[in-house]
Design an enzyme around this catalytic site. Structure first.
Site, short mmCIF file in Angstrom:
data_model
loop_
_atom_site.label_atom_id
_atom_site.label_comp_id
_atom_site.label_asym_id
_atom_site.label_seq_id
_atom_site.Cartn_x
_atom_site.Cartn_y
_atom_site.Cartn_z
N ASP A 229 -0.55 0.13 1.39
CA ASP A 229 -1.80 0.74 1.83
C ASP A 229 -2.67 -0.29 2.56
OD1 ASP A 229 -3.54 3.20 1.33
OD2 ASP A 229 -4.85 1.64 0.50
N GLU B 197 1.01 0.49 6.17
CA GLU B 197 0.03 1.33 6.87
C GLU B 197 -0.82 0.39 7.72
OE1 GLU B 197 -3.55 4.50 5.93
OE2 GLU B 197 -3.50 2.60 4.90
C1 GLC Z 1 -5.22 4.60 3.00
C2 GLC Z 1 -4.77 5.83 2.26
C3 GLC Z 1 -5.96 6.71 2.03
C4 GLC Z 1 -6.96 5.96 1.20
C5 GLC Z 1 -7.31 4.63 1.84
C6 GLC Z 1 -8.00 3.73 0.88
O1 GLC Z 1 -5.68 4.88 4.27
O2 GLC Z 1 -3.74 6.45 2.95
O3 GLC Z 1 -5.60 7.91 1.41
O4 GLC Z 1 -8.13 6.72 1.05
O5 GLC Z 1 -6.17 3.93 2.26
O6 GLC Z 1 -7.09 3.24 -0.06
#
Ligand code: GLC
Length: 543
Positions: A208, A271
């Protein structure tokens, strides 16, 4: 490049399970791990009657106060009671592996929950040994905030903690304080959490907010964005230069990768947000010392910005930019949907032809050189569900568009509980259609197309390992070939326009998969005719 068993992720199709919404087995209206176990045969029972995926990414299942539905972790080495116990998780790992399915968890390294014991200690006094595990600053001498950074969810990224009179940094909700990755103890503790799960048999992690864990050492202000227009999101008033893709983050990535390498065959997918070049750098240098995969969100972002969302030119530009900016052996990972974005059909449905585009998207996703990720429910064409005001759950809705509409329970059948739960579900169901049971029986359904595409890919070497080469194509068509020496080639073509188009494939060939099964079979006269919004894969000895 020769592939070993540890390279499984290059050929894999990954299915994202949002555990709250997949299958409830204890009647509380919230999905659970037992439910994932019960549905494994749907995902892959070893036959073409099942979807045929290779791996599952489970959104966070750790103990959490659920301020951000699990992305606020209070214990990285446990299981939230809503989802089950450590025993259920161990059983899930075993049941996955028995079927040859790999299991990825969701690692949240940028921030913890405010209820994590580390933060409770950190906030208790300025002299606590864990004070420096988070990012604390005084107000500026004039009383203003420590810097101009915004929270991703809107508003300032700083909250004053009354007890000690300092501000702490939170790039998301105030319940999600950012860890200080410049403190080696923090890094060591977080890397230990990876080892904990690798030791239990977890095959990898979706990581994440990978790109934000290391910030500018002085937390310098971000420059303002001269292109910001009223109506754009508040966070876009500034360029996220000093807290996203900051150069030293790439060094941290290498140290994270080193832990993955302690356990053969593990995989990490990050991500990350940024230009194709910034995304490409997460893969490390040519020797593969970065992440195995990094998501490319351009297909989604174009759609969100009202740009040519489903347009051959845009698709071609995005794919070519990614292909050009990755290290030699790296494989792209184009995202078409996840738990943070409106569902595919809802994003592409202004003319009510989203369902047709969803069929072409299967061929795009499975035809590209790519590790495809499928967000649960996309395989039946679930759409965003209107959530009444009194049922809203997502705290991020307060300042940005909420993400509840794309997180509603999986629709297994048309019964009142949709086969998901006999209880009132945590988010309301959509209409009875689409659902798995109906589509299961229909050879022309989206689900059947997904199944056929995935199994075809499994059995077609050029689709698994072939190089990408763009092919000449008429307006509105994006066409490319997947080429592997010694194997039949596959040409893929997607017509995003409103008129039929002809693609020249001088070598001829056989349509092996198409949005409309009537298009399948040998080509006549070396030309592929694609109706509006159609797509096809064509096989020939060589393209
Ligand atoms: C990422 C996740 C999202 C979350 C954010 C904070 O973007 O995919 O769902 O709210 O991180 O952890």
């Amino acid at each position: 490049m020769s592939l070993g068993p540890e390279d499984w992720w290059r050929e894999a199709v990954v299915y994202q399970v949002y555990p709250r919404s997949f299958q409830d087995t204890n009647g509380d209206g919230i999905g659970d791990l037992e439910g994932v176990i019960q549905r494994l045969d749907y995902l892959n029972d070893g036959t073409e009657r099942s979807l045929g995926i290779d791996a599952i990414w489970l959104s966070p299942t750790f103990p959490s106060p659920m301020a951000d539905f699990g992305y606020d972790v209070s214990d990285y080495c446990g299981v939230h009671a809503d989802f089950g116990t450590m025993e259920t998780m161990d059983r899930l790992i075993g049941e996955c592996h028995r079927r040859g399915i790999r299991l990825l968890l969701d690692w949240v390294p940028n921030h913890t929950s405010e209820e994590h014991p580390w933060f409770i200690e950190s906030r208790s006094s300025r002299h606590n040994p864990r004070r420096d595990w988070y990012i604390w600053r005084d107000a500026k001498p004039d009383g203003s905030l420590p810097n101009n950074w915004k929270s991703v969810f809107g508003g300032p990224a700083w909250t004053l903690d009354e007890t000690t009179g300092q501000y702490y940094l939170h790039s998301f909700l105030k319940e999600q304080p950012d860890l200080n990755w410049r403190n080696p103890e923090v890094e060591a503790a977080m890397l230990e959490t990876l080892r904990f799960w690798f030791g239990r048999g977890i095959d990898g992690f979706r990581i994440d907010v990978m790109g934000m864990i290391v910030k500018h050492p002085e937390l310098a202000d971000n420059p303002l964005n001269g292109d910001w227009m009223p109506g754009d999101r508040e966070r876009s008033t500034q360029l996220w230069q000093n807290n996203r893709n900051y150069p030293e983050v790439y060094d941290a990535v290498k140290r994270i990768r080193a832990v993955f390498d302690e356990y053969p065959g593990r995989m990490g997918v990050g991500e990350v947000f940024g230009t194709a070049e910034e995304v490409g750098r997460y893969y490390g240098d040519d020797d593969g010392n970065g992440l195995h995969l990094a998501f490319n969100f351009q297909f989604i972002h174009e759609a969100e910005h009202g740009l040519t969302a489903w347009d051959a030119g845009a698709l071609r530009r995005i794919v070519n930019a990614a292909e050009a900016s990755l290290p030699a052996e790296a494989q792209p990972c184009f995202a078409l949907g996840n738990h943070d974005r409106p569902r595919f059909i809802s994003r592409h449905n202004a003319d009510a032809r989203g369902p047709e585009r969803a069929r072409a998207a299967v061929i795009l996703l499975l035809g590209l050189r790519n590790t495809p990720f499928i967000y649960y429910g996309e395989e039946i064409g679930m759409e965003d569900v209107d959530i009444p005001e009194d049922r809203l759950q997502d705290p991020a809705r307060i300042r940005t568009i909420g993400r509840d509409p794309e997180r509603t329970p999986m629709q297994w059948d048309a019964s009142p509980g949709r086969g998901f739960s006999p209880a009132e579900p945590w988010l309301p169901f959509g209409d009875t259609s689409p659902n798995v049971a109906d589509q299961d029986r229909d050879p022309g359904s989206l689900l059947s197309l997904y199944r056929r595409a995935i199994w075809l890919r499994r059995n077609t070497a050029a689709l698994l390992r072939g190089a990408y080469r763009e092919l000449p194509a008429p307006a509105d068509v994006f066409a490319w070939a997947r080429v592997l020496p010694g194997e039949p080639s596959v040409a893929v073509a997607v017509n995003t326009g409103p008129t039929p188009r002809e693609v020249d494939l001088p070598g001829g060939g056989t349509v092996i998969l198409a949005t409309d099964q009537a298009l399948e079979g040998p080509l006549k006269s070396g030309k592929l005719t694609l109706p509006p919004l159609a797509a096809a894969m064509v096989q020939a000895p060589k393209y």
